[in-house]
Scaffold this active site. Structure first.
Site, short mmCIF file in Angstrom:
data_model
loop_
_atom_site.label_atom_id
_atom_site.label_comp_id
_atom_site.label_asym_id
_atom_site.label_seq_id
_atom_site.Cartn_x
_atom_site.Cartn_y
_atom_site.Cartn_z
N GLY A 96 0.83 -1.21 0.00
CA GLY A 96 0.00 0.00 0.00
C GLY A 96 0.86 1.25 0.00
O GLY A 96 0.53 2.27 -0.63
N GLN A 171 0.49 7.55 4.39
CA GLN A 171 0.54 7.24 2.96
C GLN A 171 -0.14 8.35 2.16
O GLN A 171 0.37 8.80 1.13
CB GLN A 171 -0.13 5.89 2.69
N ASP A 328 -0.06 -0.22 13.10
CA ASP A 328 0.34 -1.55 12.62
C ASP A 328 0.59 -2.53 13.76
O ASP A 328 0.74 -3.73 13.53
CB ASP A 328 1.61 -1.44 11.76
C1 S3P Z 1 2.79 3.49 6.25
C2 S3P Z 1 1.72 4.11 6.79
C3 S3P Z 1 0.63 3.39 7.48
C4 S3P Z 1 0.99 1.97 7.83
C5 S3P Z 1 1.70 1.29 6.71
C6 S3P Z 1 2.97 2.03 6.34
C7 S3P Z 1 3.81 4.31 5.58
O1 S3P Z 1 -0.51 3.39 6.65
O2 S3P Z 1 -0.15 1.24 8.20
O3 S3P Z 1 2.04 -0.04 7.09
O4 S3P Z 1 4.94 3.83 5.37
O5 S3P Z 1 3.51 5.46 5.25
P1 S3P Z 1 -1.52 4.64 6.66
O6 S3P Z 1 -0.68 5.80 6.51
O7 S3P Z 1 -2.45 4.50 5.53
O8 S3P Z 1 -2.20 4.53 8.00
#
Ligand code: S3P
Length: 440
Positions: A96, A171, A328
């Site tokens: 993701g 993200q 997480d």
């Molecule tokens: C991450 C942000 C988190 C986390 C993912 C890694 C990142 O997601 O759950 O495992 O590296 O920016 P979200 O920002 O969508 O919560």
């Protein structure tokens, strides 16, 4: 199907150093590619997710050297405008982070690209990035019309926006900030509370002008909205980065050390950036003993060695601004709660439903199978600690964090636990089971 059987452990002892931080590893490739000159990242996480990021940037014309034995990568950056149009769809695998943050960079390019991942990625919500990128002037199309990948992205000619994000998501924030590097005027993202800030710290380290501060508006019940702002067209310069160990990986050893009686584990070189370290606060709040042995700074990222000793834990409430700092780790915190005395309430965590699996449903099913008293809620879980678990056959749901959390539960459970599709730990921690065995 890979099945891993794990027996109850007597006590865990020893030292462990977990692999490099996943979020920082991804970003070292992403910013290294956009910088001028070379970026060398050591203690880089050589796991499936980060290898997806490497392969996408190679498709975009970036030369990246990998030394898998030494956990080091060298990215030969081509500057902000050096990416080339890919000849095929960019494959982000299960990641993701790659999908969402790379989409922000692609929105800044004048060429068209398509991005897609595995079957899990194809169900994860992308409207959260489609909306702001579209507002900035990019064309982002969900090719199946379901607001998920595959996405077709073309852009260039972006303009800065002030975006109010409905979710505290690093993200989403990082996607918009990277698009903002290509925009006319400044770009800001305000999130309901501060999510991990690795992008802001690393952008600054590479030479970009980035500000990050509490936003004045609507301070409500334990939440402080947070605003990050970036100036466009920075001159990014390649850096040497030493990546700290991933606290999200360390979390399994922290939890195991706390719940398996008689344990004492030294977890070395763990990133303890406050936007990631919520598990330490929660563990202490549950009565856990975690000592910070040695604290140091790695390019703006704090790291430390952590000494964990077993303790009898009690229930707690986890909510509000704490949630993004441990999002997480909630699956393994649920395991700790199941082994604790009293009730643990986890709320404000609806994001759990749209991770690599629906982690509320997955942890509820698995922990119930092991004898826990757990009630799923729309935005979290209520766990009444029974003090003991029993072995069962459980499922990983092809979610690395569920698999590792169930391995920790297995160590504290009577008898044997079998984890289906246990190999999915390759996503973030390929040597997890071997490392765990060293402590048993
Ligand atoms: C991450 C942000 C988190 C986390 C993912 C890694 C990142 O997601 O759950 O495992 O590296 O920016 P979200 O920002 O969508 O919560």
């Amino acid at each position: 199907m890979s099945i891993r059987e794990i027996e109850r452990a007597c006590a865990l002892h020893g030292e462990i150093e977990v692999p490099g931080d996943k979020s920082i590893s991804h970003r070292s490739i992403m910013l290294g590619a956009l910088a001028e000159g070379d970026t060398r990242a050591s203690h880089f996480l050589m796991s499936a997710d980060c290898l997806s990021t490497i392969s996408c940037f190679r498709q975009l014309g970036i030369d990246i050297e990998e030394d898998r034995g030494a956990d080091t990568v060298v990215v030969h950056g081509k500057g902000l405008h050096g990416l080339q149009a890919p000849s095929e769809t960019l494959d982000t695998g299960n990641s993701g982070t790659t999908t969402r943050i790379l989409s922000g960079t692609l929105a800044g390019q004048t060429f068209q690209s398509q991005i897609n991942g595995d079957s899990s990625i194809q169900t994860r919500p992308m409207k959260r990035i489609i909306n702001p990128l579209t507002e900035m002037g990019a064309q982002v199309t969900s090719l199946r019309g379901n607001d998920c990948t595959p996405l077709a992205i073309s852009g260039g000619h972006l303009h800065g926006i002030d975006y109010l994000s409905p979710v505290a998501s690093a993200q989403v924030k990082s996607c918009i900030l990277l698009a903002g590097l290509y925009a006319e005027g400044r770009t800001s993202v305000t999130e309901p509370s501060l999510s991990r800030n690795h992008t802001e710290l690393m952008l600054r380290g590479f030479g970009a002008e980035v500000s990050s501060r509490a936003a004045a508006r609507s301070r409500t019940a334990g939440m402080t909205p947070w605003r990050a702002e970036v100036c466009p067209e920075p001159h990014l310069r390649g850096q040497d980065i030493i990546i700290p160990g991933d606290i999200s990986s360390a979390a399994y050893f922290i939890a195991a050390g706390l719940i398996v009686p008689g344990s004492e584990i030294l977890v070395k070189n763990v990133g303890i950036n406050p936007t990631r370290a919520g598990i330490l606060e929660v563990a202490r709040g549950m009565g856990g003993q975690i000592e910070v042995i040695r604290e140091y700074d790695r390019g703006g990222e704090k790291a430390a060695d952590l000494l964990v000793k077993s303790a009898s834990l009690h229930g707690t409430t986890i909510e509000g601004a704490l949630i993004p700092t441990l999002i997480d780790e909630i699956p393994v915190i649920a395991v700790m709660a199941a082994c604790a005395d009293g009730t643990t309430v986890i709320r404000d965590a609806a994001e759990l439903k749209v991770k690599e699996s629906d982690r509320i449903a997955a942890m509820t099913e698995n922990l119930k199978a092991m004898g826990a008293d757990i009630t799923p809620e729309e935005d979290g879980m209520i766990i009444r600690g029974t003090g003991s678990l029993h072995g069962a056959r459980v499922r990983s749901f092809m979610d690395h964090r569920v698999a590792m959390s169930m391995a920790v539960a297995a160590l504290a459970a009577e008898g044997t636990t079998a984890i289906e599709d246990a190999d999915c730990v390759l996503i973030s921690y390929p040597s997890f089971y071997e490392d765990l065995e060293k402590l048993i």
